[in-house]
Design an enzyme around this catalytic site. Sequence first.
Site, PDB file in Angstrom:
ATOM      1  N   SER A 277       0.870  -1.188   0.000  1.00  0.00           N
ATOM      2  CA  SER A 277       0.000   0.000   0.000  1.00  0.00           C
ATOM      3  C   SER A 277       0.896   1.223   0.000  1.00  0.00           C
ATOM      4  CB  SER A 277      -0.851   0.009   1.284  1.00  0.00           C
ATOM      5  OG  SER A 277      -1.483   1.265   1.450  1.00  0.00           O
TER       6      SER A 277
ATOM      7  N   TYR B  53      -2.784  -1.117  10.317  1.00  0.00           N
ATOM      8  CA  TYR B  53      -2.664  -1.305   8.865  1.00  0.00           C
ATOM      9  C   TYR B  53      -1.321  -0.774   8.369  1.00  0.00           C
ATOM     10  CZ  TYR B  53      -4.057  -1.136   3.915  1.00  0.00           C
ATOM     11  OH  TYR B  53      -4.126  -1.326   2.558  1.00  0.00           O
TER      12      TYR B  53
HETATM   13  P1  NAD Z   1     -10.926  -6.386  -0.979  1.00  0.00           P
HETATM   14  O1  NAD Z   1     -11.533  -6.287   0.365  1.00  0.00           O
HETATM   15  O2  NAD Z   1     -11.807  -6.524  -2.153  1.00  0.00           O
HETATM   16  O3  NAD Z   1      -9.880  -7.599  -1.034  1.00  0.00           O
HETATM   17  C1  NAD Z   1      -9.281  -8.180   0.073  1.00  0.00           C
HETATM   18  C2  NAD Z   1      -9.421  -9.679  -0.077  1.00  0.00           C
HETATM   19  O4  NAD Z   1      -8.676 -10.349   0.961  1.00  0.00           O
HETATM   20  C3  NAD Z   1     -10.890 -10.148   0.056  1.00  0.00           C
HETATM   21  O5  NAD Z   1     -11.200 -10.996  -1.035  1.00  0.00           O
HETATM   22  C4  NAD Z   1     -10.896 -10.908   1.367  1.00  0.00           C
HETATM   23  O6  NAD Z   1     -11.838 -11.968   1.399  1.00  0.00           O
HETATM   24  C5  NAD Z   1      -9.463 -11.432   1.408  1.00  0.00           C
HETATM   25  N1  NAD Z   1      -9.055 -11.830   2.751  1.00  0.00           N
HETATM   26  C6  NAD Z   1      -9.163 -11.124   3.903  1.00  0.00           C
HETATM   27  N2  NAD Z   1      -8.698 -11.847   4.932  1.00  0.00           N
HETATM   28  C7  NAD Z   1      -8.259 -13.020   4.417  1.00  0.00           C
HETATM   29  C8  NAD Z   1      -7.676 -14.187   4.985  1.00  0.00           C
HETATM   30  N3  NAD Z   1      -7.458 -14.270   6.300  1.00  0.00           N
HETATM   31  N4  NAD Z   1      -7.353 -15.207   4.158  1.00  0.00           N
HETATM   32  C9  NAD Z   1      -7.583 -15.134   2.831  1.00  0.00           C
HETATM   33  N5  NAD Z   1      -8.144 -14.061   2.237  1.00  0.00           N
HETATM   34  C10 NAD Z   1      -8.482 -13.030   3.036  1.00  0.00           C
HETATM   35  O7  NAD Z   1     -10.008  -5.105  -1.121  1.00  0.00           O
HETATM   36  P2  NAD Z   1      -8.796  -4.790  -2.135  1.00  0.00           P
HETATM   37  O8  NAD Z   1      -8.739  -3.341  -2.223  1.00  0.00           O
HETATM   38  O9  NAD Z   1      -8.924  -5.577  -3.384  1.00  0.00           O
HETATM   39  O10 NAD Z   1      -7.529  -5.266  -1.284  1.00  0.00           O
HETATM   40  C11 NAD Z   1      -6.519  -6.120  -1.820  1.00  0.00           C
HETATM   41  C12 NAD Z   1      -5.182  -5.720  -1.241  1.00  0.00           C
HETATM   42  O11 NAD Z   1      -4.829  -4.416  -1.725  1.00  0.00           O
HETATM   43  C13 NAD Z   1      -5.137  -5.624   0.283  1.00  0.00           C
HETATM   44  O12 NAD Z   1      -3.937  -6.175   0.772  1.00  0.00           O
HETATM   45  C14 NAD Z   1      -5.183  -4.139   0.548  1.00  0.00           C
HETATM   46  O13 NAD Z   1      -4.576  -3.777   1.766  1.00  0.00           O
HETATM   47  C15 NAD Z   1      -4.399  -3.635  -0.646  1.00  0.00           C
HETATM   48  N6  NAD Z   1      -4.616  -2.219  -0.947  1.00  0.00           N
HETATM   49  C16 NAD Z   1      -5.834  -1.778  -1.386  1.00  0.00           C
HETATM   50  C17 NAD Z   1      -6.004  -0.428  -1.659  1.00  0.00           C
HETATM   51  C18 NAD Z   1      -7.302   0.131  -2.152  1.00  0.00           C
HETATM   52  O14 NAD Z   1      -7.436   1.367  -2.187  1.00  0.00           O
HETATM   53  N7  NAD Z   1      -8.279  -0.660  -2.557  1.00  0.00           N
HETATM   54  C19 NAD Z   1      -4.935   0.454  -1.463  1.00  0.00           C
HETATM   55  C20 NAD Z   1      -3.737  -0.026  -1.009  1.00  0.00           C
HETATM   56  C21 NAD Z   1      -3.579  -1.364  -0.757  1.00  0.00           C
END
Ligand code: NAD
Length: 256
Positions: free
Chosen positions: A144, A157
Amino acid sequence: MRLKDKVALITGASSGIGKAIATRFAEEGAHVAVNYRPGGQSDADAAQTEAASFGPTSIAVAADVSRREDVERMMYEVVAKFGRLDIAINNAGIEIKRAFLEVTDEEWNRVINVNLFGSYLVSQVAARQMVKQGYGGKLIFISSVHEDIPFPEFTAYCASKGGVRMMMRNLAMELAPYKINVNNIAPGAIATPINQAVLADPVAMKNAVSEIPWGRFGRPEEVAAVAVFLASNEAEYVTGSTYYVDGGLTQQVTLY
Ligand code: NAD
């Protein structure tokens, strides 16, 4: 096709960024293992439907990334199906908004366990498999912008993503002799379920977008595009780096 016949495991791939990476990897010719968190029927259904849409050479695999027995069983299933692993994407992640003075041990541990401990577990199990195979591989973390920039009320986080940044840099050194490339992708604000609250609130959206030089949220596909490069043979000499996909967010300095 840039990933033809590569075997890729993507954690947390039933939604958001993970889903976009899985979809793009399948389009690029990879055999994809779509990991989802066990316990919720909707996640399981989404992952099964998604994997089925990629064709018979993809599978859905349940595993809570923060549980070693789950992660080891998942790897066993992937290798049983495809015979090897070439690419592991540590994408699963959660966030909990809580002021530092209020956060509980349970909340702190939940975030660290999924984002940092889970990334360690998946990487270690994947790297052991790659070393055994003897021809290298790719480890990619979806960290992130908060691996670097502070985010008040999201201390766990930020700590988890800062930890992922250092883990990635260490692994890049330790695993280089095995020709395993290790890199981070650091998304900024991407339109996915994790940002549901902001996306649904026009005022919060206006404020958030005003901080982004590019003037909009990113799309999951824009993160997937960088993942394709890092997972491909073209990234042979790239290791130990963070790739920001943030519309310039990390360059934003508010002076007045
Ligand atoms: P999202 O909530 O759609 O995806 C997160 C996924 O992780 C979900 O499918 C959830 O079921 C899965 N998950 C959570 N706990 C889990 C576990 N214990 N075991 C297996 N799977 C698990 O959100 P996203 O934005 O697609 O997030 C994906 C990654 O990107 C994350 O690591 C998040 O921190 C990172 N991220 C997202 C953003 C953003 O703005 N969307 C920004 C920076 C980083």
